[in-house]
Design a protein around this motif. Structure first.
Motif, PDB file in Angstrom:
ATOM      1  N   SER A 126       0.820  -1.207   0.000  1.00  0.00           N
ATOM      2  CA  SER A 126       0.000   0.000   0.000  1.00  0.00           C
ATOM      3  C   SER A 126       0.860   1.266   0.000  1.00  0.00           C
ATOM      4  O   SER A 126       0.531   2.242  -0.678  1.00  0.00           O
ATOM      5  CB  SER A 126      -0.923   0.007   1.207  1.00  0.00           C
ATOM      6  OG  SER A 126      -0.171   0.049   2.404  1.00  0.00           O
TER       7      SER A 126
ATOM      8  N   THR B 217       2.240   1.688  -3.521  1.00  0.00           N
ATOM      9  CA  THR B 217       1.172   2.132  -4.413  1.00  0.00           C
ATOM     10  C   THR B 217       0.855   3.599  -4.190  1.00  0.00           C
ATOM     11  O   THR B 217       0.672   4.366  -5.138  1.00  0.00           O
ATOM     12  CB  THR B 217      -0.093   1.285  -4.193  1.00  0.00           C
ATOM     13  OG1 THR B 217       0.233  -0.088  -4.349  1.00  0.00           O
ATOM     14  CG2 THR B 217      -1.182   1.664  -5.168  1.00  0.00           C
TER      15      THR B 217
ATOM     16  N   GLY C 152       1.447   6.625  -6.848  1.00  0.00           N
ATOM     17  CA  GLY C 152       0.302   7.462  -7.189  1.00  0.00           C
ATOM     18  C   GLY C 152       0.606   8.940  -7.044  1.00  0.00           C
ATOM     19  O   GLY C 152       0.198   9.755  -7.881  1.00  0.00           O
TER      20      GLY C 152
ATOM     21  N   PHE D 175      -4.695   8.716 -13.673  1.00  0.00           N
ATOM     22  CA  PHE D 175      -4.351   7.401 -13.134  1.00  0.00           C
ATOM     23  C   PHE D 175      -3.696   7.517 -11.759  1.00  0.00           C
ATOM     24  O   PHE D 175      -3.837   6.630 -10.921  1.00  0.00           O
ATOM     25  CB  PHE D 175      -3.450   6.655 -14.115  1.00  0.00           C
ATOM     26  CG  PHE D 175      -3.163   5.240 -13.723  1.00  0.00           C
ATOM     27  CD1 PHE D 175      -4.184   4.307 -13.682  1.00  0.00           C
ATOM     28  CD2 PHE D 175      -1.886   4.836 -13.385  1.00  0.00           C
ATOM     29  CE1 PHE D 175      -3.933   3.002 -13.312  1.00  0.00           C
ATOM     30  CE2 PHE D 175      -1.622   3.537 -13.015  1.00  0.00           C
ATOM     31  CZ  PHE D 175      -2.655   2.615 -12.979  1.00  0.00           C
ATOM     32  N   GLY D 176      -3.000   8.620 -11.526  1.00  0.00           N
ATOM     33  CA  GLY D 176      -2.372   8.845 -10.226  1.00  0.00           C
ATOM     34  C   GLY D 176      -3.392   8.952  -9.118  1.00  0.00           C
ATOM     35  O   GLY D 176      -3.178   8.463  -8.003  1.00  0.00           O
TER      36      GLY D 176
ATOM     37  N   TRP E 177      -6.312   7.466  -9.036  1.00  0.00           N
ATOM     38  CA  TRP E 177      -6.810   6.119  -8.754  1.00  0.00           C
ATOM     39  C   TRP E 177      -5.797   5.302  -7.962  1.00  0.00           C
ATOM     40  O   TRP E 177      -6.180   4.492  -7.113  1.00  0.00           O
ATOM     41  CB  TRP E 177      -7.175   5.402 -10.051  1.00  0.00           C
ATOM     42  CG  TRP E 177      -8.405   5.987 -10.669  1.00  0.00           C
ATOM     43  CD1 TRP E 177      -8.464   6.772 -11.776  1.00  0.00           C
ATOM     44  CD2 TRP E 177      -9.737   5.879 -10.189  1.00  0.00           C
ATOM     45  NE1 TRP E 177      -9.761   7.145 -12.018  1.00  0.00           N
ATOM     46  CE2 TRP E 177     -10.560   6.610 -11.060  1.00  0.00           C
ATOM     47  CE3 TRP E 177     -10.324   5.229  -9.105  1.00  0.00           C
ATOM     48  CZ2 TRP E 177     -11.928   6.710 -10.882  1.00  0.00           C
ATOM     49  CZ3 TRP E 177     -11.686   5.328  -8.936  1.00  0.00           C
ATOM     50  CH2 TRP E 177     -12.471   6.057  -9.815  1.00  0.00           C
ATOM     51  N   LEU E 178      -4.511   5.496  -8.218  1.00  0.00           N
ATOM     52  CA  LEU E 178      -3.500   4.782  -7.432  1.00  0.00           C
ATOM     53  C   LEU E 178      -3.469   5.277  -5.991  1.00  0.00           C
ATOM     54  O   LEU E 178      -3.271   4.487  -5.061  1.00  0.00           O
ATOM     55  CB  LEU E 178      -2.122   4.945  -8.072  1.00  0.00           C
ATOM     56  CG  LEU E 178      -1.824   4.031  -9.246  1.00  0.00           C
ATOM     57  CD1 LEU E 178      -0.446   4.351  -9.828  1.00  0.00           C
ATOM     58  CD2 LEU E 178      -1.888   2.579  -8.846  1.00  0.00           C
TER      59      LEU E 178
ATOM     60  N   ALA F  58      -6.466   3.712  -4.310  1.00  0.00           N
ATOM     61  CA  ALA F  58      -6.207   2.290  -4.073  1.00  0.00           C
ATOM     62  C   ALA F  58      -5.227   2.101  -2.915  1.00  0.00           C
ATOM     63  O   ALA F  58      -5.414   1.217  -2.065  1.00  0.00           O
ATOM     64  CB  ALA F  58      -5.669   1.641  -5.342  1.00  0.00           C
ATOM     65  N   GLY F  59      -4.190   2.923  -2.876  1.00  0.00           N
ATOM     66  CA  GLY F  59      -3.221   2.839  -1.783  1.00  0.00           C
ATOM     67  C   GLY F  59      -3.849   3.116  -0.433  1.00  0.00           C
ATOM     68  O   GLY F  59      -3.567   2.422   0.552  1.00  0.00           O
TER      69      GLY F  59
END
Length: 61
Positions: free
Chosen positions: A13, A16, A20, A30-31, A33-34, A37-38
């Protein structure tokens, strides 16, 4: 078992999340979303490490 899963998820995590942030500085979606997610993986990792979430318990039937 929970502590082991939490310890495995924690570095994933963090990596990620850092990737991000780096991609987010380049103005890419996309950053974001990363980063999300992290943060979600960090929350799951903390829940596993503290024992608040126990996926292996059989007391609920």
């Amino acid at each position: 078992m929970n502590i082991g899963a939490g310890l495995i998820l924690l570095p994933i995590s963090i990596i990620t999340f850092i990737i991000g942030i780096i991609i987010k500085k380049q103005k890419r979606i996309f950053g974001t979303w990363l980063i999300i997610a992290g943060l979600l993986i960090i929350v799951v990792s903390v829940l596993l490490l503290t024992g608040l979430y126990d996926p292996y318990s059989n007391h609920i039937r």
